[in-house]
Design a protein around this motif. Sequence first.
Motif, PDB file in Angstrom:
ATOM      1  N   ARG A 162       0.808  -1.219   0.000  1.00 56.44           N
ATOM      2  CA  ARG A 162       0.000   0.000   0.000  1.00 56.44           C
ATOM      3  C   ARG A 162       0.840   1.267   0.000  1.00 56.44           C
ATOM      4  N   ARG A 163       1.907   1.285   0.807  1.00 55.48           N
ATOM      5  CA  ARG A 163       2.747   2.491   0.848  1.00 55.48           C
ATOM      6  C   ARG A 163       3.374   2.780  -0.517  1.00 55.48           C
ATOM      7  N   ARG A 165       2.187   1.841  -3.462  1.00 53.40           N
ATOM      8  CA  ARG A 165       1.121   2.243  -4.387  1.00 53.40           C
ATOM      9  C   ARG A 165       0.710   3.701  -4.179  1.00 53.40           C
ATOM     10  N   ARG A 166       0.815   4.166  -2.933  1.00 49.23           N
ATOM     11  CA  ARG A 166       0.431   5.551  -2.645  1.00 49.23           C
ATOM     12  C   ARG A 166       1.503   6.561  -3.032  1.00 49.23           C
TER      13      ARG A 166
END
Length: 275
Positions: A162-163, A165-166
Amino acid sequence: MEEHRVRSGGVDLAVYVAGKGPPVLMVHGFPDDHEVWKEQISALVAAGYQVIAPDTRGCGQSTIASTVSDYHIQLLIGDMIAVLDHFGLERASLVAHDWGAMIAWRLVITHPDRFERYAALSVGHPAALSAGGKMQMLKSYYIFLFQYRRLGEWMLRGLNWRRVRRMYKSREDAKQAVARLSRPGYLTAGINYYRANMRVFGQRNVPNCKNMPVLGIASDKDPYISDQALRETARFVDGTYRFEIVHGAGHWLQRDAPEAVNALLLDFLGATAPD
């Protein structure tokens, strides 16, 4: 682009070359490879430049070094000099972003005779970066967390990356970053840049950049690096220094605002050096 293999310091570097004309060495950062420059490569080649874009050690199609110490800044500098030597280039212009700019600042300081001019994206002179104040310390919190083995890997890999992708505005860019880092060993290789060079981030007694024009390009939506460091870089450049800010772009300004970045680079590369 033509792919070449360059041997340096125990690793094989994948180096991509396109175009003919005055050479421009382009050095990417973390967690990228040479593809981060694709919009700039096409623009520079169309304008009559030869682009040389390596995948730095442990990134892209370059091989992984085995230990943390294999990613020390001096070896990273040596890799870029090996690339120039491989192609028989006495001098080139230099464009770099993120960790690539960390390498590139020390390249132009230690080997000023090898470079015509230097465009730094996002990252200022090392002394200016270390004097960036509380705002920069807050933005750089992840560097300290990366020092702990397995914690950095867990931070980036967790919750389906997630990190990572952000980090990117583009879903395609995020997808490609996850694919690169998912290969065995490549995530740790990227984090090892930070582990091998923790002392580099706090250095203040770094010599000034001499004998060449320098362009600093910041973005006003960068969550990782304050533009103050690039503003303050003027104090650490003995030659001409030009500062520009790209509005509305994040840390990957060359991807978020390619037309604005391309225009700045082409104007800078084509400018006549002062007497």
